[in-house]
Design a protein around this motif. Structure first.
Motif, PDB file in Angstrom:
ATOM      1  N   LEU A 608     -34.375  56.790  60.522  1.00 12.92           N
ATOM      2  CA  LEU A 608     -35.681  57.436  60.392  1.00 12.92           C
ATOM      3  C   LEU A 608     -35.630  58.577  59.387  1.00 12.92           C
ATOM      4  CD1 LEU A 608     -36.906  57.514  64.105  1.00 12.92           C
ATOM      5  CD2 LEU A 608     -37.465  55.883  62.297  1.00 12.92           C
ATOM      6  N   ALA A 609     -34.496  59.267  59.338  1.00 14.44           N
ATOM      7  CA  ALA A 609     -34.366  60.374  58.382  1.00 14.44           C
ATOM      8  C   ALA A 609     -34.457  59.880  56.943  1.00 14.44           C
ATOM      9  CB  ALA A 609     -33.043  61.100  58.610  1.00 14.44           C
ATOM     10  N   THR A 610     -34.065  58.635  56.707  1.00 16.55           N
ATOM     11  CA  THR A 610     -34.095  58.118  55.334  1.00 16.55           C
ATOM     12  C   THR A 610     -35.493  57.694  54.900  1.00 16.55           C
ATOM     13  OG1 THR A 610     -33.632  55.820  56.004  1.00 16.55           O
ATOM     14  CG2 THR A 610     -31.731  57.262  55.596  1.00 16.55           C
ATOM     15  N   VAL A 611     -36.372  57.374  55.859  1.00 12.05           N
ATOM     16  CA  VAL A 611     -37.704  56.889  55.483  1.00 12.05           C
ATOM     17  C   VAL A 611     -38.820  57.880  55.816  1.00 12.05           C
ATOM     18  CG1 VAL A 611     -37.041  54.478  55.742  1.00 12.05           C
ATOM     19  CG2 VAL A 611     -38.044  55.672  57.683  1.00 12.05           C
ATOM     20  N   GLN A 612     -38.518  58.912  56.605  1.00 10.00           N
ATOM     21  CA  GLN A 612     -39.554  59.873  56.977  1.00 10.00           C
ATOM     22  C   GLN A 612     -40.060  60.614  55.744  1.00 10.00           C
ATOM     23  OE1 GLN A 612     -41.259  60.703  59.590  1.00 10.00           O
ATOM     24  NE2 GLN A 612     -42.124  62.632  58.923  1.00 10.00           N
TER      25      GLN A 612
END
Length: 941
Positions: A608-612
């Motif tokens: 999620l950190a990569t796409v948030q």
């Protein structure tokens, strides 16, 4: 006000959700929504622990809209910012109402507000744990692009049915010949054409099913007293049986939880035994007196013929040996003025025995001892959960899915639809895809039929209707069950299974087609670069979604494998990668289960950190009640919360806001009479700045002491239930912890989250203890005594010493009714306020007695009874309510469940009572004030 595009800068704009929300309005709407049935998406198909649409809609809106303080060029003063915030609140308060969920005026205003602070391209909203689809569906309603993922194929299909399939056929006319003839040339708005076809082809299936198996469902003969003639049957009520172990008896003992069939008509099944006859028969009569006691319970069974007490171990042994049968107790027929309860007949028992199912789901039930109890009694496969007649009906309707698909395809072509030969799974939008769509919704209807067509579905004697299989998040063992008639017009019928699906389709929002994928949340998400993340992840080991959904999967796979071959490629739902901490999947090891869950959460949040999208915060819903005493951590902690938060922090997120939402139903079976959670906590998260400071343990504890009380006061004023306070406090506590790069212990090691959770709990206890200082002396004494001695007696000397310390005396405590003192012993008055006058002198009554006075009224009279009391309480409301929180916390800690339930009920009823608007206080003055003389063994009121 003209739309102003978002201005790009290095610091992301603070969103409304990070500053303020009209939380009371959101919570009221969420609570109200739980009782909505017609047209609510949750009625399309069962899924567990859905979040209210109102809450999801509000959180998404506030997650995307800038707070006015971020735009001094538009709102230069504090007053201007407050006015703008109030305008947004007013829009939100309209937006969350169920009746406005299809109001284009309100929805258009919300969409314009979102677009004002986003961009010309609608943001993608990602929910990697989509489940029942509340969050992505509300993203679609707000004009956004929903991206819904789940590992579970049943959840994926539900999301497709709500967000991906309907937009392909929006505005299309119905293809069935009847609708085309009646509405020739008429414009079909929304999904009304699709809904009309589902209803039509469901009727087609019913007619063909009746031709095939209708003889298995004969009408019932009415008695002369009932007017003679026949009536359609709604249900047959059965009791399981095992042979009595008494050699002198040996009858097939009926195992039933009740003989009373209806509390409205007092219909009662009377067991009849005959010497030398092995089967007990039943006669239905009206009996206003109490019926015979249940013949089976947790302590064992009792034979109705000889009275022999039988241990459950014997029942299990007989059942596993294949000697468990069933005996018909009663027939329930339709009537003009209510249900007709009739005695069993040989004809009806014979018709049930004639059924022969052509296919059976002979797939083993999960080895899940917590949630699946039937294997203990020999019911080890999904097929074992159904009678032969139920299996026959379900396989008949399932078989008709393939046939009806061909009929729809032919009708669509006849209606002039183009056909590219591509089905739904290949992205088709023509006649073939439309036939697939109809098959999908009708297959969901078969699932809904199965939910009320198993031997776990029981008869509700208070409502005269069939409970569904999943009255709670488990498959328990039921002893008496109701076998529904799929051809009736009542609960458990094919018509009642399909109509809610039609109503949902008629009310779906439409808009941008959703992207729905079966995917593991711990894996990269191809094709997605930036998204607004909002999700409701699994709650440690609370719900075994994969195990539970297999009940539906076996029927969906049979009906829809040709339509969605990729989705239904496995025999059962995927289990190995499911994020749930269930030891039975790891050879009974809790440590391995926890490691699986923790590593999975860490990987999921890393993804999620990569796409948030950094322009927006992430929101995470969480509701988990599990506490363990941890001496190493120095207090109470929670494994579920620890694991989830560890993944969040390790992925580089910090908590920037928290909101407690009342999201669960208090009347659901798991909550009745218990202190079950009523709230979820929404964590608002941002990537933690690289410049975040390092803090010491002392810094963290000091910040907790300074900041947590303010947050807790706001929660109490917002009527967060006492049972939810421990988890509600985690949010603001972790907001402090995660603002730091690290929190270091005295030895230089990083403080683990488990320790932080324990310190948050300690700060919560300290907050409640500090509130004691605001109480009157008598109530301060009562709280201290309650904490030390509970409701037991103790020597007068101990009471006297404590009273002097609280600036009162035992005599004074007795005069105001707080204690009883006799024979050198003192105890809290057992009624603690039961025998109050109708109009108490609130100004002189100690807060201790006021709490118990109000708790009594809340328990017996509910909100209507409590309302006039609160109006009389006046300025003492905060003091009394805060004491209820304090007493709940004490009772929980001591394990006094009954007491905790009383205090929780009072606080939970409080906001409902404030909303009551009686035409006259006199009309409700004495509401709920009954039996004011007695107590109970727990000192009840």
């Amino acid at each position: 006000m003209s739309a102003t595009p978002a201005v790009a800068d290095h610091r992301p704009k603070k969103k409304l959700i990070e500053v303020a929300l009209p939380l009371d309005a959101i919570n009221r709407a969420a609570a109200t929504e739980k009782s909505i049935r017609h047209g609510h998406p949750s009625t399309m198909h069962l899924w567990w622990s859905r979040k209210p649409l109102a809450a999801a809609r509000a959180m998404l809106f506030a997650q995307l809209v800038d707070d006015p303080s971020e735009h001094p060029e538009l709102f230069p003063t504090g007053t201007a910012q407050t006015e703008e915030r109030e305008r947004l609140f007013a829009l939100l308060e309209e937006l969350v109402l169920w009746e406005n969920s299809t109001d284009e005026r309100v929805l258009s205003a919300a969409r314009q507000e979102i677009q004002r602070w986003t961009s010309d391209t609608a943001p993608v909203v990602l929910d990697p744990f989509a489940g029942g689809g509340s969050i992505p569906l509300e993203a679609q309603r707000l004009g956004l692009t929903p991206w819904a993922q789940d590992l579970n194929p049943v959840a994926v299909l539900l999301n497709k049915a709500m967000m991906e399939i309907p937009p392909r056929f929006e505005g299309k006319s119905a293809v069935n010949p009847t609708a085309r003839a009646a509405h020739l040339g008429e414009a079909w708005q929304g999904f009304r054409g699709l809904a009309a076809d589902v209803r039509h082809y469901a009727d087609w299936m019913r007619a063909h099913a009746w031709d095939a198996i209708g003889h298995l469902y004969p009408p019932a003969e009415l008695t002369r007293e009932m007017g003679s003639g026949t009536t359609p049957v709604i249900a047959w009520i059965w009791a399981r049986t095992v042979p009595c172990p008494n050699p002198a008896c040996g009858v097939n003992m009926p195992l039933t939880s009740k003989f009373k069939l209806s509390t409205k008509s007092h219909a009662t099944a009377i067991p009849i035994t005959q010497e030398g006859v092995k089967d007990v028969t039943f006669k239905v009569e009206v009996r206003t007196e109490d019926a015979r006691a249940a013949t089976i319970g947790r302590q064992g069974a009792t034979c109705v013929a000889c009275g022999q007490a039988v241990p459950l171990s014997y029942v299990r042994t007989e059942a596993k040996a294949g000697r468990m049968g069933a005996q018909l107790m009663a027939i329930v027929g339709e009537g003009k003025r209510g249900r007709r309860y009739l005695s069993p007949t040989a004809l009806h028992m014979e018709r049930a025995r004639q059924a022969r199912a052509g296919w059976q789901p002979r797939v083993n039930l999960p080895v899940n001892p917590r949630d699946f109890k039937t294997p203990n009694y020999g019911l080890t496969t999904f097929a074992d959960l159904f009678t032969a007649r139920q299996l026959t009906a379900l396989t008949t309707f399932s078989d008709l899915i393939t046939q009806v698909r061909e009929v729809v395809l032919a009708d669509a072509r006849a209606a002039g639809w183009a056909d590219d030969g591509r089905g739904l799974d290949q992205g088709g939008e023509g006649a073939t895809a439309y036939a697939d769509a109809l098959a999908t919704y009708l297959a969901l209807g078969v699932d809904r039929l199965a939910d009320r067509s198993s031997t776990i579905a029981s008869w509700d004697k208070t409502r005269d209707s069939i409970r569904n299989t999943f009255a709670r998040q488990a498959i328990p063992m039921t002893w008496d069950y109701a076998e529904a008639n799929p051809f009736s017009d009542s609960s458990g019928s094919w018509a009642s299974a399909v109509e809610p699906i039609v109503e949902v389709l008629e009310a779906l929002p439409g808009g941008r087609a959703g992207i729905v994928r079966q995917a593991d949340a711990t894996r990269p998400i191809p094709g997605l670069e930036r998204a607004v993340v909002s999700t409701d992840p699994p709650y440690y080991d609370n719900i075994g979604y994969a195990d539970l959904s297999d009940f539906f999967y076996v029927w969906l796979r049979r009906s829809l494998e040709p339509v969605f071959p990729g989705l239904f490629r496995t025999v059962m739902t995927p289990k190995a990668d499911e994020l749930v901490a269930t030891p039975y999947r790891f050879e009974g090891s809790r440590a391995k289960a926890q490691e699986h869950f923790e590593s999975g959460f860490r990987e999921a949040f890393d993804q999620l950190a990569t796409v948030q999208d950094p322009a927006y915060p992430m929101t995470v819903y969480y509701a988990y009640k599990q506490q363990e005493t941890d001496e190493a951590a120095g207090g109470v902690a929670s494994t579920g919360w620890e694991t989830m938060l560890t993944g969040l922090v390790d992925a580089g997120f910090s908590v920037t806001g928290t909101w407690p939402l009342r999201s669960e139903m208090g009347n659901r079976p798991v909550a009745q009479g218990t202190n079950a959670l009523a709230s979820s906590i929404v964590l608002v998260c941002r990537p933690r700045p690289a410049s975040a400071p390092i803090a010491t343990r002392r810094d963290f504890v000091t910040a907790l002491g300074l900041e947590l009380p303010t947050a807790l006061q706001a929660m109490q004023k917002g009527h967060v239930a006492p049972v939810d306070m421990a988890q509600a406090a985690i949010g603001p506590g972790m907001a402090i912890y995660t603002r730091y790069q690290q929190v270091l212990e005295a030895n230089g090691q990083v403080m683990p989250i488990r320790t932080a959770l324990s310190l948050i709990n300690q700060a919560l206890d300290a907050y409640f203890e500090d509130q004691d200082g605001e109480l009157d002396p008598e109530s301060r004494w009562a709280v201290a005594w309650f904490e030390q001695y509970g409701l037991e007696s103790a020597p007068y000397g101990a009471a006297d010493v404590m009273a002097r310390a609280k600036n009162t005396s035992v005599d004074a405590l007795a005069r105001v009714g707080v204690v009883e003192s006799q024979g050198g012993a003192v105890r809290l008055a057992p009624g603690t306020g039961v025998a109050e006058a109708a109009d108490p002198d609130w100004g002189r009554m100690p807060a201790w007695r006021s709490v118990h006075h109000l708790a009594r009224v809340a328990r017996t009279g509910g909100a209507q009874g409590l309302a006039p009391r609160l109006s009389q309480l006046g300025g003492r409301s905060d003091e009394v309510r805060e004491l209820a929180y304090r007493l709940f916390a004490l009772s929980e800690r001591k394990g006094w469940t009954d007491r905790a339930y009383e205090y929780n009920t009072l606080v939970a009823t409080w906001p409902k009572a404030l909303a009551v608007k009686p035409t006259s206080i006199e009309q409700t003055r004495f509401a709920g004030w009954a039996d004011a003389s007695g107590g109970d063994k727990n000192g009840g009121e």
